[in-house]
Design a protein around this motif. Structure first.
Motif, mmCIF file in Angstrom:
data_model
loop_
_atom_site.group_PDB
_atom_site.id
_atom_site.type_symbol
_atom_site.label_atom_id
_atom_site.label_comp_id
_atom_site.label_asym_id
_atom_site.label_seq_id
_atom_site.Cartn_x
_atom_site.Cartn_y
_atom_site.Cartn_z
ATOM 1 N N LEU A 1 -12.783 23.032 4.229
ATOM 2 C CA LEU A 1 -13.440 23.467 3.001
ATOM 3 C C LEU A 1 -12.685 22.953 1.781
ATOM 4 N N GLU A 2 -13.412 22.309 0.891
ATOM 5 C CA GLU A 2 -12.828 21.780 -0.332
ATOM 6 C C GLU A 2 -13.246 22.586 -1.560
ATOM 7 N N LYS A 3 -14.515 22.990 -1.613
ATOM 8 C CA LYS A 3 -15.012 23.703 -2.805
ATOM 9 C C LYS A 3 -16.271 24.463 -2.433
ATOM 10 N N LEU A 4 -16.441 25.628 -3.044
ATOM 11 C CA LEU A 4 -17.652 26.422 -2.883
ATOM 12 C C LEU A 4 -18.118 26.870 -4.260
ATOM 13 N N LEU A 5 -19.389 26.620 -4.561
ATOM 14 C CA LEU A 5 -19.961 27.014 -5.847
ATOM 15 C C LEU A 5 -21.127 27.962 -5.648
ATOM 16 N N GLU A 6 -21.247 28.934 -6.544
ATOM 17 C CA GLU A 6 -22.437 29.773 -6.673
ATOM 18 C C GLU A 6 -22.937 29.520 -8.098
ATOM 19 N N PRO A 7 -23.653 28.421 -8.288
ATOM 20 C CA PRO A 7 -23.860 27.871 -9.630
ATOM 21 C C PRO A 7 -24.766 28.699 -10.525
ATOM 22 N N GLN A 8 -24.478 28.571 -11.808
ATOM 23 C CA GLN A 8 -25.294 29.153 -12.858
ATOM 24 C C GLN A 8 -26.057 28.036 -13.562
ATOM 25 N N SER A 9 -26.925 28.401 -14.468
ATOM 26 C CA SER A 9 -27.743 27.421 -15.170
ATOM 27 C C SER A 9 -26.926 26.623 -16.179
ATOM 28 N N THR A 10 -27.386 25.405 -16.424
ATOM 29 C CA THR A 10 -26.855 24.631 -17.540
ATOM 30 C C THR A 10 -27.335 25.267 -18.854
ATOM 31 N N PRO B 1 -27.258 34.953 -7.603
ATOM 32 C CA PRO B 1 -27.325 33.495 -7.470
ATOM 33 C C PRO B 1 -28.403 33.071 -6.477
ATOM 34 N N SER B 2 -29.132 32.007 -6.817
ATOM 35 C CA SER B 2 -30.160 31.474 -5.921
ATOM 36 C C SER B 2 -29.582 30.571 -4.844
ATOM 37 N N PHE B 3 -28.478 29.892 -5.178
ATOM 38 C CA PHE B 3 -27.967 28.843 -4.294
ATOM 39 C C PHE B 3 -26.472 29.000 -4.038
ATOM 40 N N ILE B 4 -26.050 28.396 -2.945
ATOM 41 C CA ILE B 4 -24.634 28.208 -2.682
ATOM 42 C C ILE B 4 -24.452 26.730 -2.356
ATOM 43 N N VAL B 5 -23.404 26.135 -2.908
ATOM 44 C CA VAL B 5 -23.144 24.705 -2.726
ATOM 45 C C VAL B 5 -21.735 24.557 -2.154
ATOM 46 N N ILE B 6 -21.629 23.805 -1.064
ATOM 47 C CA ILE B 6 -20.379 23.715 -0.317
ATOM 48 C C ILE B 6 -19.959 22.262 -0.155
ATOM 49 N N LYS B 7 -18.686 22.008 -0.428
ATOM 50 C CA LYS B 7 -18.107 20.677 -0.219
ATOM 51 C C LYS B 7 -17.014 20.780 0.832
ATOM 52 N N SER B 8 -17.099 19.921 1.848
ATOM 53 C CA SER B 8 -16.092 19.900 2.901
ATOM 54 C C SER B 8 -15.669 18.462 3.180
ATOM 55 N N ILE B 9 -14.515 18.300 3.839
ATOM 56 C CA ILE B 9 -13.938 16.989 4.089
ATOM 57 C C ILE B 9 -13.582 16.857 5.562
ATOM 58 N N LYS B 10 -13.895 15.704 6.141
ATOM 59 C CA LYS B 10 -13.622 15.442 7.555
ATOM 60 C C LYS B 10 -12.128 15.221 7.772
ATOM 61 N N LYS B 11 -11.553 16.002 8.660
ATOM 62 C CA LYS B 11 -10.144 15.873 9.022
ATOM 63 C C LYS B 11 -10.024 15.629 10.514
ATOM 64 N N PRO C 1 -27.322 19.934 -10.825
ATOM 65 C CA PRO C 1 -26.070 19.777 -11.568
ATOM 66 C C PRO C 1 -24.840 20.192 -10.759
ATOM 67 N N ALA C 2 -24.994 21.235 -9.944
ATOM 68 C CA ALA C 2 -23.869 21.691 -9.113
ATOM 69 C C ALA C 2 -23.522 20.658 -8.045
ATOM 70 N N ILE C 3 -24.534 20.150 -7.351
ATOM 71 C CA ILE C 3 -24.311 19.110 -6.341
ATOM 72 C C ILE C 3 -23.582 17.920 -6.964
ATOM 73 N N LYS C 4 -24.097 17.449 -8.097
ATOM 74 C CA LYS C 4 -23.547 16.241 -8.720
ATOM 75 C C LYS C 4 -22.131 16.469 -9.246
ATOM 76 N N SER C 5 -21.816 17.697 -9.604
ATOM 77 C CA SER C 5 -20.465 17.991 -10.090
ATOM 78 C C SER C 5 -19.415 17.863 -8.994
ATOM 79 N N LEU C 6 -19.838 17.909 -7.739
ATOM 80 C CA LEU C 6 -18.913 17.831 -6.608
ATOM 81 C C LEU C 6 -18.804 16.435 -6.014
ATOM 82 N N LEU C 7 -19.622 15.510 -6.489
ATOM 83 C CA LEU C 7 -19.631 14.174 -5.908
ATOM 84 C C LEU C 7 -18.342 13.416 -6.206
ATOM 85 N N PRO C 8 -17.882 12.649 -5.235
ATOM 86 C CA PRO C 8 -16.766 11.745 -5.504
ATOM 87 C C PRO C 8 -17.280 10.534 -6.275
ATOM 88 N N THR C 9 -16.384 9.631 -6.649
ATOM 89 C CA THR C 9 -16.808 8.348 -7.185
ATOM 90 C C THR C 9 -17.617 7.624 -6.112
#
Length: 246
Positions: free
Chosen positions: A209-218, A235-245, A32-40
């Motif tokens: 760096l665009e976003k960093l999550l330490e997600p909790q359960s749904t 937290p079990s996981f860390i989820v990171i979103k970055s953008i190429k510049k 759920p955390a990964i998918k919440s960061l996805l672009p269109t």
């Protein structure tokens, strides 16, 4: 070292059985955390590093991706992906992430779910990903949280005499490198990195760096897996979103 535990018959059987149950930390926390960061995804080209049995690759094409390449070191995983999650717009490649070469190919999105912590040379992989992204392309990945991987003795929760969790033993945080543990089989190797290393390596390779999550359960996860409430404590996981510049 390029580790391929997923082709071990015992590990493959136990792991796939767990994932097929649909009652896992992946289902209720990490994915759920990964998918919440996805672009269109409409019309996007996607590279899935450590694609496993192809569920996420299929998710991408079902949500409009024009083409997905799924890469995994495990021949057993790739075989199942081709059987269960095949699609005209997905190409599966059985190869270590570290050895991936896609000449003259660029991607709008590179995603990796819980594969980075198996890779010894994180910097080399980030450099490779950066080179594969178009301008403003995105790299989204999850890894085991450094709080989880830090302890060199792979210790779990410290419990009281009734078996209740007292606290998580955090130690060896600044000592990056190899960790070894038992997970279905002996000798499962992961690599511990600090949060600063995870982030600064991206920055050093042209990724902002665009976003960093330490997600909790749904909410659903809390209902069917009561123990998952411990994610609020460690937290079990860390989820990171970055953008190429450029």
């Amino acid at each position: 070292m390029k580790q391929n535990i997923y082709d071990h018959p015992i590990f493959f059987k136990e792991y796939t059985s767990l994932r097929e149950s649909g009652v896992t930390y992946n289902d209720f926390v990490e994915q759920p955390a990964i998918k919440s960061l996805l672009p269109t995804l409409d019309g996007k080209t996607v590279l899935d590093l450590g694609c496993g049995t192809g569920h996420f690759a299929k998710y991408c094409v079902n949500h409009g991706a024009s083409k997905v390449w799924g890469i995994d070191i495990s021949s057993k995983m790739i075989k199942r992906a081709k059987m269960e999650n095949n699609h005209d717009h997905i190409d599966y490649i059985c190869k270590p992430i570290e050895d991936l070469e896609l000449a003259n190919q660029k991607f709008d999105l590179v995603v990796s779910s819980l594969a980075v912590h198996y890779i010894e040379d994180y910097s080399a992989v980030v450099k490779k990903v950066s080179g594969l992204l178009v301008e403003n392309g995105e790299f989204i990945f999850s890894t085991e949280h450094p709080i989880v991987t830090a302890n060199k003795e792979a210790k779990k929760w410290v419990k009281d005499s009734q078996g209740n969790n007292l606290h998580w033993p955090l130690d060896n945080y600044q000592e990056e490198g190899k960790r070894e543990q038992h997970w279905y089989i002996d000798g499962v190797v992961t690599y511990h990195r600090t949060i600063s290393t995870l982030i600064n390596t991206l920055l050093d390779n042209g990724l902002a760096l665009e976003k960093l999550l330490e997600p909790q359960s749904t909410p659903e996860g809390l209902k069917v897996m009561p123990k998952i409430v411990n994610e609020t404590r460690r937290p079990s996981f860390i989820v990171i979103k970055s953008i190429k510049k450029n």
